[in-house]
Design a protein around this motif. Sequence first.
Motif, PDB file in Angstrom:
ATOM      1  N   UNK A   1       0.813  -1.204   0.000  1.00 57.36           N
ATOM      2  CA  UNK A   1       0.000   0.000   0.000  1.00 57.36           C
ATOM      3  C   UNK A   1       0.853   1.264   0.000  1.00 57.36           C
ATOM      4  N   UNK A   2       2.049   1.175   0.565  1.00 62.40           N
ATOM      5  CA  UNK A   2       2.920   2.355   0.581  1.00 62.40           C
ATOM      6  C   UNK A   2       3.288   2.762  -0.838  1.00 62.40           C
ATOM      7  N   UNK A   3       3.608   1.761  -1.692  1.00 61.17           N
ATOM      8  CA  UNK A   3       3.949   2.058  -3.071  1.00 61.17           C
ATOM      9  C   UNK A   3       2.773   2.669  -3.813  1.00 61.17           C
ATOM     10  N   UNK A   4       1.560   2.198  -3.501  1.00 61.23           N
ATOM     11  CA  UNK A   4       0.377   2.759  -4.149  1.00 61.23           C
ATOM     12  C   UNK A   4       0.213   4.225  -3.761  1.00 61.23           C
ATOM     13  N   UNK A   5       0.395   4.534  -2.488  1.00 62.11           N
ATOM     14  CA  UNK A   5       0.273   5.924  -2.047  1.00 62.11           C
ATOM     15  C   UNK A   5       1.342   6.795  -2.690  1.00 62.11           C
ATOM     16  N   UNK A   6       2.560   6.259  -2.798  1.00 63.90           N
ATOM     17  CA  UNK A   6       3.637   7.017  -3.442  1.00 63.90           C
ATOM     18  C   UNK A   6       3.331   7.237  -4.918  1.00 63.90           C
ATOM     19  N   UNK A   7       2.755   6.225  -5.571  1.00 61.92           N
ATOM     20  CA  UNK A   7       2.413   6.362  -6.986  1.00 61.92           C
ATOM     21  C   UNK A   7       1.354   7.445  -7.179  1.00 61.92           C
TER      22      UNK A   7
ATOM     23  N   UNK B   1       4.533   5.286 -16.645  1.00 58.56           N
ATOM     24  CA  UNK B   1       4.522   3.832 -16.788  1.00 58.56           C
ATOM     25  C   UNK B   1       4.687   3.149 -15.428  1.00 58.56           C
ATOM     26  N   UNK B   2       5.577   3.662 -14.587  1.00 66.32           N
ATOM     27  CA  UNK B   2       5.786   3.086 -13.265  1.00 66.32           C
ATOM     28  C   UNK B   2       4.535   3.230 -12.406  1.00 66.32           C
ATOM     29  N   UNK B   3       3.885   4.395 -12.529  1.00 62.06           N
ATOM     30  CA  UNK B   3       2.651   4.614 -11.753  1.00 62.06           C
ATOM     31  C   UNK B   3       1.591   3.598 -12.161  1.00 62.06           C
ATOM     32  N   UNK B   4       1.412   3.410 -13.460  1.00 63.01           N
ATOM     33  CA  UNK B   4       0.388   2.470 -13.921  1.00 63.01           C
ATOM     34  C   UNK B   4       0.694   1.053 -13.453  1.00 63.01           C
ATOM     35  N   UNK B   5       1.970   0.668 -13.508  1.00 65.30           N
ATOM     36  CA  UNK B   5       2.348  -0.664 -13.051  1.00 65.30           C
ATOM     37  C   UNK B   5       2.114  -0.816 -11.542  1.00 65.30           C
ATOM     38  N   UNK B   6       2.457   0.240 -10.787  1.00 64.33           N
ATOM     39  CA  UNK B   6       2.293   0.174  -9.335  1.00 64.33           C
ATOM     40  C   UNK B   6       0.818   0.063  -8.942  1.00 64.33           C
ATOM     41  N   UNK B   7      -0.049   0.793  -9.636  1.00 63.25           N
ATOM     42  CA  UNK B   7      -1.470   0.736  -9.330  1.00 63.25           C
ATOM     43  C   UNK B   7      -2.094  -0.596  -9.739  1.00 63.25           C
TER      44      UNK B   7
ATOM     45  N   UNK C   1      -4.310  -5.538   1.031  1.00 60.83           N
ATOM     46  CA  UNK C   1      -5.362  -5.275   0.050  1.00 60.83           C
ATOM     47  C   UNK C   1      -6.429  -4.345   0.629  1.00 60.83           C
ATOM     48  N   UNK C   2      -6.690  -4.472   1.918  1.00 63.90           N
ATOM     49  CA  UNK C   2      -7.655  -3.590   2.549  1.00 63.90           C
ATOM     50  C   UNK C   2      -7.191  -2.141   2.458  1.00 63.90           C
ATOM     51  N   UNK C   3      -5.898  -1.913   2.713  1.00 60.43           N
ATOM     52  CA  UNK C   3      -5.362  -0.554   2.642  1.00 60.43           C
ATOM     53  C   UNK C   3      -5.322  -0.048   1.206  1.00 60.43           C
ATOM     54  N   UNK C   4      -4.944  -0.922   0.278  1.00 60.16           N
ATOM     55  CA  UNK C   4      -4.890  -0.524  -1.135  1.00 60.16           C
ATOM     56  C   UNK C   4      -6.262  -0.105  -1.627  1.00 60.16           C
ATOM     57  N   UNK C   5      -7.269  -0.927  -1.347  1.00 56.32           N
ATOM     58  CA  UNK C   5      -8.610  -0.606  -1.814  1.00 56.32           C
ATOM     59  C   UNK C   5      -9.146   0.646  -1.144  1.00 56.32           C
ATOM     60  N   UNK C   6      -8.887   0.800   0.149  1.00 56.25           N
ATOM     61  CA  UNK C   6      -9.346   1.995   0.843  1.00 56.25           C
ATOM     62  C   UNK C   6      -8.678   3.246   0.275  1.00 56.25           C
ATOM     63  N   UNK C   7      -7.425   3.104  -0.184  1.00 53.97           N
ATOM     64  CA  UNK C   7      -6.713   4.245  -0.770  1.00 53.97           C
ATOM     65  C   UNK C   7      -7.272   4.590  -2.139  1.00 53.97           C
ATOM     66  N   UNK C   8      -7.503   3.576  -2.962  1.00 58.89           N
ATOM     67  CA  UNK C   8      -7.985   3.828  -4.319  1.00 58.89           C
ATOM     68  C   UNK C   8      -9.452   4.251  -4.332  1.00 58.89           C
ATOM     69  N   UNK C   9     -10.229   3.746  -3.382  1.00 58.75           N
ATOM     70  CA  UNK C   9     -11.659   4.041  -3.367  1.00 58.75           C
ATOM     71  C   UNK C   9     -11.926   5.313  -2.573  1.00 58.75           C
TER      72      UNK C   9
END
Length: 800
Positions: free
Chosen positions: A40-46, A76-82, A103-111
């Motif tokens: 989830x940290x990488x997703x937030x950074x992306x 490209x890196x952002x799309x891959x990370x997401x 996954x809970x943190x990733x989904x909560x971040x994206x949603x």
Amino acid sequence: MADPSDTESESGSSVNAWDPADFMQKPVGMLGGCEALVGSVEVMEALRSLREVDICAIIHDARLLEQDASSLETIQSISQTLLSPLDRILTTQQWAESDQMEFQTVLATLLSEPTLDLLLSHRVLFRDIAARHLEGSTSAVAVCWVDVVLARLGQAIVRAAGLFHNVLPAEGEHPESLRAKKEDDLLRAATQLPERWQDIVEYMGSEYASPAAIRLASILTWGLNVMAKDLTGNWSLTSTEREKIVAKALQQRISHIALKRSQAVPWLAPTDDERMSCALFISLFAMSELTGGDKDPPCRPQTHAILIEMIQFVVHSDCCASSSHDFLLGAWLDLPHVILIKWGRALPWAWRSWNDTRLYQSDVVESLTATWLHHLNTPIPDVRRAHSTEWWDDELVETLERAPQEALSMMSRLIRRYVNEANHTTPEAPHNLNPLNIVLKACWSIKHTLSHAHTDDASLSSLCIAICELFILLGDAETDLGAKDLIIETISMCPTAVRLAIDTIAHQKFQCASGWERKLSRAYRLVKAKSLGDDGSTEELRSVRQTLQFLALTLRAGVSSFIPDVAVQQLLTTILDWLEFEKVNSPIWDMLGDATIGALAEWEHHIRPEDRRPAASRLHGAELIWRLAEVADPLDLPLAASLAAYYSVSAQCRPCDELVYCEAWDHLRDTMLLVLDHEFGVAQEPLALLVAPAICTALTNIASYAPTGAKQYYMSSPWTLCMVAKMKRLERDRERADEYDRLLWELISSSIERLLSHLEAPSLAEPRACSGDMDTTTKSFSARELTFCWVHSRACLIPT
């Protein structure tokens, strides 16, 4: 799709490695080529990096992005990370705890609305770039990397909704070609979505959009408005404006469906996708109404008819109406079920919306609730122990507390439905499932809700009628026994409502009253067989104990027409005859002793005033109970409480000689000394406080009605003087006493005053039990309650 040679380059290989095709559709799990764990940290950074991209400059001159190698690599890196965690969600069959948290943190971040607005703003830019590269191509659809992220996010939301509750989607059983086609359809649906998030929400109500696009819009809206709130535990995230937009879109969809219904046009396609769409719609509609602030939603017959048909379609996937002979049709869970009953607030909303059984298809909500109860996370082997714990299942408790009154009504309806179907089911009738585990959970729900919510006596009376009928119907199986313990605990909490319920049953429900008499007769036959040496199980003895406890509660209700005198006397006589030949520390006494004496005390109180002979005398057992004080353990608080209750109500009838009175006094005095001296452990201190008033009252009655010789004995006893001294010290030191002593004084202060008045100024003349004394004792006994508690994993009713 553009050819890589069409991309201009300034600096060499790094730029030549980029192509708009890299941001277009690829098979699940392939896009991005990132096999490492992306947290989830990488997703937030992306997302932070994506926010730093200068969109205004790129919009002014889109070629800047194509000529800037570092920007291209960043995108490209952002799309891959997401995409990487979303692909992992789609390919994972079973989650480890660490995966679930990630996954809970990733989904909560994206949603979140800012994240989706950010993605959509870049979608406009990259779609223009992709469209420019498609010039001259036969492809009519421009697909950019944001479309892929939205499509994958939609897939991940649905799959995660099931995986969080150990349910896999049905797509796993489909051929690879069919799964690929569904993914391609979803990607095409993503390209059809509007450019703004508000417009995507409104897209759910569109009459002209494709079903796939509406479904994807519904999934994303549901993820943002329901899943994200459940994942974060924050149901205050929704803004008022967003609520209005969602409500407007949902109402538009209702209007379109209503028009089709009025024209007799089929509006439900018998497919899994349609069931999923209905489940999402209902969940969103429930969220919209519950967060709208209306405690009582407006009555809209047309809207409710459409919604209940949707619920029926989700619950009964064969689209057939629920059978009146099936208590539970959905014995299995799939994703539409999970969306409806495991996420959001659809259940409390449904209980509130269809709280009246006269509403159209309201029994569908009963089936929905039964399905939910059946699939609670607690395994069935653990259910039989659940009734003895204060906290059982978090999901159950949280849902009950969201709408306690509606939950009580629904659980009562489930029990009535079970009772009605059980009474009218023939042995040849088919059964889809043994529903007793549902009944057990419904009983626990009633008990828990009554412990935490106030309910008027009229509503409680209807509820008590249902659970009393259920008690009479239940048998001796493990689940039945657990449910009966819960019923006894529940009706012990509402004596006034029980009195109204028993009176109604006695005068209006002949079948139930006759069933109660048969239950007493069955207990008599069981005890008779076991007393003659027939081997029996602990479950059977426990069932007899529950029958005695239910008898005590019905006797306390005071409805004479419900008490079959002959059956009661027959049962109590047989048990007393059996106990007379058993040791007090035997399993038989342990299971039946305190319950029998407690029921006998209530039976003694129940006898008509003109016939005040002790009930046990007619049962040839009075002396047995009084002599029990010789061998009873003062540390056995449930037995001491039952003996105290019996001695209180029968002392003035002089059922035995002076020596027995002395033994009874010694036993209760010793127990009282143990209570005063804090001799019971921390776990039993609450029980000791509960028992103390009954013991004080019994000592007072013995002191009042004991023969002269017995009075001389207990007055000369040093242990009696010791008890008196401790009681006086309790009164003197109550201001600086610890919490235990303060509570003890509050509970027994009035009883101590009466007891000390008898002990300090005793009358050694022979006592005469006059009618006034009896009336006083009767009123004192009537003012008491029977309190349910657990002692050493054994259900007890304590006279207090």
